[in-house]
Write a protein that holds these residues in place. Structure first.
Motif, PDB file in Angstrom:
ATOM      1  N   LEU A  81       1.286  -1.516  -0.693  1.00 13.89           N
ATOM      2  CA  LEU A  81       0.221   0.263   0.451  1.00 13.89           C
ATOM      3  C   LEU A  81       0.787   0.931  -0.200  1.00 13.89           C
ATOM      4  O   LEU A  81       0.413   2.032  -0.393  1.00 13.89           O
TER       5      LEU A  81
ATOM      6  N   GLU B 138       1.366   3.532   2.811  1.00  9.38           N
ATOM      7  CA  GLU B 138       1.149   3.409   3.886  1.00  9.38           C
ATOM      8  C   GLU B 138      -0.376   3.427   3.594  1.00  9.38           C
ATOM      9  O   GLU B 138      -0.838   3.296   3.144  1.00  9.38           O
ATOM     10  N   ALA B 139      -0.397   3.577   5.682  1.00  5.10           N
ATOM     11  CA  ALA B 139      -1.833   3.646   5.580  1.00  5.10           C
ATOM     12  C   ALA B 139      -2.097   3.442   7.384  1.00  5.10           C
ATOM     13  O   ALA B 139      -1.477   3.907   7.853  1.00  5.10           O
ATOM     14  N   ASP B 140      -3.548   3.592   7.121  1.00  4.94           N
ATOM     15  CA  ASP B 140      -4.074   4.375   8.731  1.00  4.94           C
ATOM     16  C   ASP B 140      -4.462   2.953   9.525  1.00  4.94           C
ATOM     17  O   ASP B 140      -4.143   2.384   9.386  1.00  4.94           O
TER      18      ASP B 140
ATOM     19  N   THR C 140      -7.132   1.255   9.153  1.00  8.41           N
ATOM     20  CA  THR C 140      -7.168   0.528   7.971  1.00  8.41           C
ATOM     21  C   THR C 140      -6.214  -1.015   7.614  1.00  8.41           C
ATOM     22  O   THR C 140      -6.318  -1.600   7.466  1.00  8.41           O
TER      23      THR C 140
END
Length: 135
Positions: free
Chosen positions: A32, A34-36, A39
């Protein structure tokens, strides 16, 4: 089957000091970018507290960076560091070998069938994974 796979993963990946959950998080961030944390928790189908703990341990070792989201100050955005990407690259062959050994008693056709069935099971529980679909 899960316990067998975890054992095989531990045997082949112990030198890296990374758990299967942490490896999954590294893999997702590699894909990805980046992701929070919410997520990521959905992607691995675990609660946010467990996922956050794993991410904090990865960040403490310099494999993941975490920063406050400019869009939502409550959210932490996670990214793979160059060290994390390098670790993932080193681990990937061992992790793939653990997977292969897990299912080696099956023929290639049976392995393919099992994979398709497991994907159906996972996708049938999308409410536990956010809306992530495994292909």
């Amino acid at each position: 089957m899960h316990q067998i796979h975890v054992s095989l993963f531990a045997e082949r990946c112990a030198v890296f000091g990374v758990t299967p959950l942490q490896y999954s998080l590294l893999s997702i961030l590699r894909d990805l970018g980046e992701a929070d944390q919410t997520t990521l928790a959905g992607a691995v189908a675990l609660d946010r507290t467990t996922t956050t703990g794993a991410l904090k341990r990865l960040a403490a070792r310099g494999f993941v960076s975490r920063s406050t989201s400019p869009m939502d100050r409550r959210a932490q955005i996670c990214r793979l560091t160059s060290e994390g990407a390098a670790l993932h690259g080193l681990m990937e062959p061992a992790a793939r070998l653990a997977h292969a050994v897990t299912v080696e008693a099956l023929t290639p056709a049976e392995q393919d069938h099992l994979t398709k069935l497991l994907r159906r099971v996972i996708n049938g529980h999308e409410h536990r994974r956010g809306q992530a679909i495994i292909e």
